[in-house]
Design an enzyme around this catalytic site. Structure first.
Site, PDB file in Angstrom:
ATOM      1  N   ILE A  14     -19.766 -41.364  33.092  1.00  0.00           N
ATOM      2  CA  ILE A  14     -19.205 -41.548  34.392  1.00  0.00           C
ATOM      3  C   ILE A  14     -18.064 -42.116  34.345  1.00  0.00           C
ATOM      4  CG2 ILE A  14     -19.900 -41.846  36.780  1.00  0.00           C
ATOM      5  CD1 ILE A  14     -22.539 -40.898  36.446  1.00  0.00           C
ATOM      6  N   TYR A 155     -34.952 -50.470  37.354  1.00  0.00           N
ATOM      7  CA  TYR A 155     -33.741 -49.811  37.793  1.00  0.00           C
ATOM      8  C   TYR A 155     -33.777 -49.578  39.251  1.00  0.00           C
ATOM      9  CZ  TYR A 155     -30.209 -45.961  37.650  1.00  0.00           C
ATOM     10  OH  TYR A 155     -28.835 -45.288  37.980  1.00  0.00           O
TER      11      TYR A 155
HETATM   12  N1  LIG Z   1     -26.253 -40.219  34.565  1.00  0.00           N
HETATM   13  C1  LIG Z   1     -26.996 -40.062  35.818  1.00  0.00           C
HETATM   14  O1  LIG Z   1     -27.802 -39.105  36.116  1.00  0.00           O
HETATM   15  C2  LIG Z   1     -26.896 -41.378  36.963  1.00  0.00           C
HETATM   16  C3  LIG Z   1     -27.703 -41.114  38.121  1.00  0.00           C
HETATM   17  C4  LIG Z   1     -27.356 -41.963  39.270  1.00  0.00           C
HETATM   18  C5  LIG Z   1     -26.578 -43.160  38.865  1.00  0.00           C
HETATM   19  N2  LIG Z   1     -25.905 -43.171  37.613  1.00  0.00           N
HETATM   20  C6  LIG Z   1     -25.123 -44.523  37.422  1.00  0.00           C
HETATM   21  O2  LIG Z   1     -23.847 -44.325  36.886  1.00  0.00           O
HETATM   22  C7  LIG Z   1     -23.445 -45.380  36.031  1.00  0.00           C
HETATM   23  C8  LIG Z   1     -22.873 -44.687  34.779  1.00  0.00           C
HETATM   24  O3  LIG Z   1     -23.853 -44.065  34.204  1.00  0.00           O
HETATM   25  P1  LIG Z   1     -23.935 -43.028  33.034  1.00  0.00           P
HETATM   26  O4  LIG Z   1     -24.530 -41.847  33.584  1.00  0.00           O
HETATM   27  O5  LIG Z   1     -22.330 -42.575  32.861  1.00  0.00           O
HETATM   28  O6  LIG Z   1     -24.464 -43.778  31.724  1.00  0.00           O
HETATM   29  P2  LIG Z   1     -23.917 -43.960  30.298  1.00  0.00           P
HETATM   30  O7  LIG Z   1     -23.449 -43.006  29.812  1.00  0.00           O
HETATM   31  O8  LIG Z   1     -25.249 -44.453  29.777  1.00  0.00           O
HETATM   32  O9  LIG Z   1     -22.919 -44.914  30.446  1.00  0.00           O
HETATM   33  C9  LIG Z   1     -23.080 -46.262  30.840  1.00  0.00           C
HETATM   34  C10 LIG Z   1     -21.972 -47.255  30.724  1.00  0.00           C
HETATM   35  O10 LIG Z   1     -22.167 -48.614  31.236  1.00  0.00           O
HETATM   36  C11 LIG Z   1     -21.818 -49.484  30.077  1.00  0.00           C
HETATM   37  N3  LIG Z   1     -22.435 -50.755  30.132  1.00  0.00           N
HETATM   38  C12 LIG Z   1     -23.822 -50.993  30.241  1.00  0.00           C
HETATM   39  N4  LIG Z   1     -24.064 -52.239  30.183  1.00  0.00           N
HETATM   40  C13 LIG Z   1     -22.926 -52.790  30.346  1.00  0.00           C
HETATM   41  C14 LIG Z   1     -22.421 -54.260  30.198  1.00  0.00           C
HETATM   42  N5  LIG Z   1     -23.439 -55.247  30.422  1.00  0.00           N
HETATM   43  N6  LIG Z   1     -21.203 -54.515  30.325  1.00  0.00           N
HETATM   44  C15 LIG Z   1     -20.216 -53.231  30.369  1.00  0.00           C
HETATM   45  N7  LIG Z   1     -20.711 -52.174  30.478  1.00  0.00           N
HETATM   46  C16 LIG Z   1     -22.068 -51.737  30.231  1.00  0.00           C
HETATM   47  C17 LIG Z   1     -22.218 -48.703  28.681  1.00  0.00           C
HETATM   48  O11 LIG Z   1     -21.438 -49.230  27.634  1.00  0.00           O
HETATM   49  P3  LIG Z   1     -22.180 -49.150  26.110  1.00  0.00           P
HETATM   50  O12 LIG Z   1     -21.697 -47.744  25.533  1.00  0.00           O
HETATM   51  O13 LIG Z   1     -21.637 -50.368  25.678  1.00  0.00           O
HETATM   52  O14 LIG Z   1     -23.815 -49.043  26.054  1.00  0.00           O
HETATM   53  C18 LIG Z   1     -21.652 -47.271  29.110  1.00  0.00           C
HETATM   54  O15 LIG Z   1     -20.070 -47.343  29.002  1.00  0.00           O
HETATM   55  C19 LIG Z   1     -24.516 -46.251  36.027  1.00  0.00           C
HETATM   56  O16 LIG Z   1     -24.437 -47.275  36.898  1.00  0.00           O
HETATM   57  C20 LIG Z   1     -25.862 -45.362  36.208  1.00  0.00           C
HETATM   58  O17 LIG Z   1     -26.790 -46.394  36.769  1.00  0.00           O
HETATM   59  C21 LIG Z   1     -26.128 -42.311  36.724  1.00  0.00           C
END
Ligand SMILES: NC(=O)c1ccc[n+]([C@@H]2O[C@H](COP(=O)([O-])OP(=O)(O)OC[C@H]3O[C@@H](n4cnc5c(N)ncnc54)[C@H](OP(=O)(O)O)[C@@H]3O)[C@@H](O)[C@H]2O)c1
Length: 231
Positions: A14, A155
């Site tokens: 995202i 979470y």
């Molecule tokens: N996907 C869903 O269905 C969903 C639903 C509701 C909310 N969200 C929220 O949307 C946001 C993005 O999630 P996503 O779905 O895109 O997940 P994702 O593909 O797992 O991406 C998560 C990102 O956060 C980074 N990250 C994790 N810990 C970090 C840290 N300490 N410092 C800097 N970067 C860090 C990861 O980096 P690395 O590559 O280094 O691990 C990755 O770039 C999150 O906050 C998640 O909770 C997602």
């Protein structure tokens, strides 16, 4: 006037799509990631054409020193952040009373809550001083009491805390500074898995909307599909 947005955890998922969409709108983007190679690769893959600018900065939101260093580097480079997208997040599982519960809680709170809070501390005072700012906290329906706090415990707690931060910070800021939470829906990322409803490019509309709100837009709200979500 060209605004500048900083997006955390933007090397994939995202966060990366949010960078692409903001740059397409002519916003200058600071794409941040905790891994330099992955972050630089993401900037290269975006291949954004001028006049939009996307630059990489190293930022591990769970590491206090990394947040400070990033803020100092940007300050030294004369880059002022107008839009902060607190997107970086982790999804640790494990029951509260099992041994891994404490690790999960620490990881979730550090990245999903504390990281967002520290980034706010570094970048929001400048917004208030300049009289303009947009903060988008990428939360989740799993952080909603109204939706039952479904999902893994750590979470849920971290996203509920992030939502509380949204409410309290929105009340503290002054001028045309707005702080909102967003649930992107269930998204096909590494976190959401391959069976999720939405492609990342279809999940960022509300994030981009909140990042670019007009003066009369909401402050201190929680949204999905541009509609309020119960806290
Ligand atoms: N996907 C869903 O269905 C969903 C639903 C509701 C909310 N969200 C929220 O949307 C946001 C993005 O999630 P996503 O779905 O895109 O997940 P994702 O593909 O797992 O991406 C998560 C990102 O956060 C980074 N990250 C994790 N810990 C970090 C840290 N300490 N410092 C800097 N970067 C860090 C990861 O980096 P690395 O590559 O280094 O691990 C990755 O770039 C999150 O906050 C998640 O909770 C997602």
């Amino acid at each position: 006037m060209m605004r500048t947005a900083l997006v955390t955890g933007a090397n994939r998922g995202i966060g990366l799509e949010t960078c692409r969409a903001l740059a397409k709108q002519g916003i200058s983007v600071v794409l941040t990631a905790r891994d330099r190679r992955l972050g630089e690769q993401a900037v290269a893959e975006l291949a954004i054409e001028e006049p939009a600018v996307v630059r990489f900065e190293l930022l591990d939101v769970s590491d206090e020193a990394s947040v400070l260093d990033c803020a100092h580097r940007l300050e030294d480079a004369g880059i002022e952040i107008d839009v902060l997208v607190n997107n970086a997040g982790v999804y640790p599982e494990g029951k509260l009373l099992e041994p891994e519960g404490a690790v999960a809680m620490e990881d979730a709170l550090l990245a999903n809550f504390w990281g967002a809070f520290r980034c706010c501390q570094e970048f929001v005072p400048g917004m208030v001083e300049r009289g303009y700012g947009r903060v988008v906290n990428v939360s989740s329906g799993y952080g909603s009491f109204g939706e039952g706090l479904e999902g893994p415990a750590a979470y849920c707690v971290s996203k509920a805390a992030l939502n509380a931060l949204t409410v309290k910070l929105a009340r503290e800021v002054k001028g045309d500074v707005k702080v909102n939470s967003v649930c992107p829906g269930w998204v096909r990322t590494r976190m959401g898995g391959p069976g999720a409803d939405l492609a990342p490019e279809d999940a960022i509309d509300t994030i981009v909307w909140l990042a670019t709100l007009q003066h009369d837009g909401p402050n201190g709200g929680f949204f999905r599909d541009r509609q309020p979500v119960p806290w």
